[in-house]
Design a protein around this motif. Structure first.
Motif, PDB file in Angstrom:
ATOM      1  N   VAL A   1       0.849  -1.188   0.000  1.00 30.15           N
ATOM      2  CA  VAL A   1       0.000   0.000   0.000  1.00 30.15           C
ATOM      3  C   VAL A   1       0.889   1.245   0.000  1.00 30.15           C
ATOM      4  O   VAL A   1       0.613   2.225  -0.690  1.00 30.15           O
TER       5      VAL A   1
ATOM      6  N   SER B   1      -1.521  -1.599  -7.134  1.00 31.59           N
ATOM      7  CA  SER B   1      -2.958  -1.712  -7.401  1.00 31.59           C
ATOM      8  C   SER B   1      -3.557  -2.799  -6.513  1.00 31.59           C
ATOM      9  O   SER B   1      -2.857  -3.687  -6.037  1.00 31.59           O
ATOM     10  N   LYS B   2      -4.869  -2.712  -6.321  1.00 33.55           N
ATOM     11  CA  LYS B   2      -5.572  -3.666  -5.448  1.00 33.55           C
ATOM     12  C   LYS B   2      -5.361  -5.107  -5.892  1.00 33.55           C
ATOM     13  O   LYS B   2      -5.161  -6.003  -5.070  1.00 33.55           O
TER      14      LYS B   2
ATOM     15  N   ARG C   1      -3.604  -8.112  -3.903  1.00 32.75           N
ATOM     16  CA  ARG C   1      -4.306  -9.347  -3.582  1.00 32.75           C
ATOM     17  C   ARG C   1      -3.476 -10.553  -3.998  1.00 32.75           C
ATOM     18  O   ARG C   1      -3.327 -11.516  -3.247  1.00 32.75           O
TER      19      ARG C   1
END
Lengths: 340, 219
Positions: free
Chosen positions: A108, A113-114, A118
């Motif tokens: 973060v 990116s998310k 993940r």
């Protein structure tokens, strides 16, 4: 690669000053698991914090991956730190965030990116064996699980260096084993330099290939674990070695010896090759001496056998001298001792 | 049973005034106090962005304001109040000194909350190469969240107490009702009602705060 060149660190507290480090040099290469051992107050914590510049040296150079850290600006230093993972004795996890979010933090911070986050966090959860704990909070985990989260977090940014600050000192022996196994697996899986500080010799014995022994802000002995363990020169080192390798004669034997009166005693150390050769047999066959084995012990370090023995030789002094020389020629470290 | 000279409407109006004063001054007080509290923590010696200058000015200024009892502050800054809101009487006029009073208080409470955060967390943040802003946003504030909830609970209750003195500048509110009717006109009914309202208000806020705090701590 980590290199410390003649590093000094002095803390000033008002009028008085404390010299935490007094000229420390060491070098840990990629693939090394470099252990620094010492009693508390020896300067280990200061030493490990120099490597990611949580502490700046008063004098001397800290070189990481070939680059001296003092050349960097504050901004550049932050980017360097992102390639240096660190795990802590008390884990230092965010109590307010889930396991998943704790591991994600370094990513973060660099605004990944998310979906990237993940993917990486899922991968790491699997690597440290906590896939089922993603949504748990640190409060709900055991010490060993917390340290696994700490390790996953430290690895998130694909560091080239992993610093372990007494990583197993707050854990029970069994959990310590599993964390050490994990660290070893990291060393085998990733191209990484691991530097760990500890006061437990068992930790060094089990996973380190290099060791430095610290006392009063200096390194009193360092080298390959086997060399340092095999023939510790300094009293403090001997004390540490004694915690994992027994080399004292049982008191009942000492009593017997005292009753019989003084004979000539020798301490023997076999390392690697000589441990598997029948040197004692050779000794008895070639020399007219009586061998009395008072104590023997074997330990495995870094897949090499380290043997310790205390023997008593009876016979003519001249022959005993020859016998001792024979053992030395066979690659056995031998030392005559007055008493045990 | 008891004779009273006030109507239910008066009580409702007073309650509204109290809630307005508390709400608005809590909002502006927080907007001022939270950043100041953060500055006190990160600027202190050994803090994330250590600044001797900021800390050595901010710290005594907050102490000075904090050492004034609200009733003194209220009247002492009337010229300033008039400058800010163009009036020195009424609910609006009471809000200015309330903000000046509560902001340093919030700053101190926030400072305490943030100082409770495990220093190891900050060391971990630093080891990850977090910027000072990231340290505050991703580490300090989330970790202090539960404690901050209690901070605001305490600040709100302190504000309710302070609004009782707002009557001095015609601010109105429950406290003012208690003094002008209950005390000065010997209206026991008003006294009992206002005390009950304040009691319920403070108890309610405290238990909501506690519950939210516990939830944030996941207890």
């Amino acid at each position: 690669m980590i290199e410390l060149v003649d590093v000094y660190k002095t803390y000033k507290r008002g009028e008085s000053s404390i010299e935490a480090l007094r000229g420390v040099s060491l070098r840990a290469e990629k693939g090394d698991i470099f252990g620094v051992i010492g009693y508390s107050g020896a300067g280990k914590s200061t030493l490990i914090r120099l490597v990611n510049y949580l502490e700046k040296p008063t004098k001397g150079q800290v070189i990481v991956e070939g680059q001296p850290l003092d050349q960097y600006s504050v901004h550049e230093l932050r980017n360097v730190k992102k390639k240096i993972g660190m795990i802590f004795q008390h884990f230092n996890l965010l109590e307010s965030k889930t396991v998943y979010d704790n591991i994600a933090i370094p990513l973060v911070l660099v605004k990944k990116s998310k979906s990237e986050i993940r993917q990486r966090v899922t991968e790491l959860l699997d690597f440290v064996g906590l896939s089922d704990k993603a949504g748990s909070y640190p409060k709900e985990l055991s010490g060993g699980q917390k340290q696994r989260v700490g390790i996953a977090r430290a690895l998130a940014g694909n560091p080239t260096i992993l610093l372990c600050d007494e990583a197993t000192s707050a854990l029970d022996p069994q959990t310590t084993q599993s964390i050490l196994a994990l660290l070893k697996r990291i060393s085998e899986t990733y191209p990484i330099t691991i530097l760990m500080i500890t006061h437990e010799m068992a930790v060094i014995q089990q996973i380190c290939n290099k060791v430095a022994v610290m006392e009063d802000g200096i390194i009193i002995e360092q080298g390959n674990v086997l060399d340092v363990f095999g023939s510790p020169r300094h009293e403090t080192t001997r004390n540490f070695v004694r915690t994992v390798i027994r080399n004292t004669v049982p008191s009942s034997v000492i009593q017997t010896l005292k009753a019989e009166g003084q004979r000539r005693l020798f301490k023997l150390e076999f390392i690697g090759q000589s441990a598997s050769e029948p040197v004692i047999n050779g000794l008895i066959r070639n020399y007219n001496v009586q061998v009395n084995i008072l104590f023997a012990n074997m330990t495995e370090i870094q897949a090499t056998t380290l043997g310790n023995m205390i023997i008593q030789l009876q016979g003519e002094d001249r022959v005993i001298d020859q016998a001792a020389r024979f053992l030395q020629d066979q690659g056995v470290y031998i030392e005559e001792v007055d008493s045990v | 049973m008891m004779d009273t000279t006030i109507t239910a409407d008066q009580i409702i109006k007073a309650l509204q005034e109290t809630l307005t004063m508390v709400g608005v001054s809590l909002l502006f007080g927080s907007l001022l106090g939270v950043p100041l509290g953060i500055l006190l923590v990160v600027g202190r010696p050994g803090g994330v962005i250590e600044s001797k200058l900021v800390y050595s000015i901010l710290n005594p200024v907050i102490n000075i304001v904090r050492s004034l009892p609200f009733i003194i502050l209220l009247v002492a800054i009337i010229p300033f109040t008039r400058f800010v809101v163009q009036t020195s009487i009424g609910t609006t006029a009471a809000i200015v000194p309330l903000v000046i009073y509560i902001a340093p208080y919030i700053a101190r409470l926030v400072e305490n909350s943030l100082l409770e955060v495990n220093p190891g967390i900050l060391e971990a943040a630093e080891s990850m190469g977090a910027t000072p802003f990231q340290v505050i946003w991703h580490f300090l504030l989330p970790e202090a969240f539960a404690s901050l909830i209690l901070t605001f609970t305490t600040a709100t209750i302190t504000l309710i107490g302070a609004t009782a003195m707002a009557g001095t500048v015609g601010g109105g509110g429950i406290g003012d009702l208690a003094i002008t009717y209950g005390y000065q006109r010997f209206d026991t009914f008003v006294m009992i009602v206002t005390v009950l309202i304040l009691l319920v208000l403070v108890q309610g806020i405290q238990s909501i705060g506690n519950r939210m705090g516990r939830k944030a701590r996941r207890e």
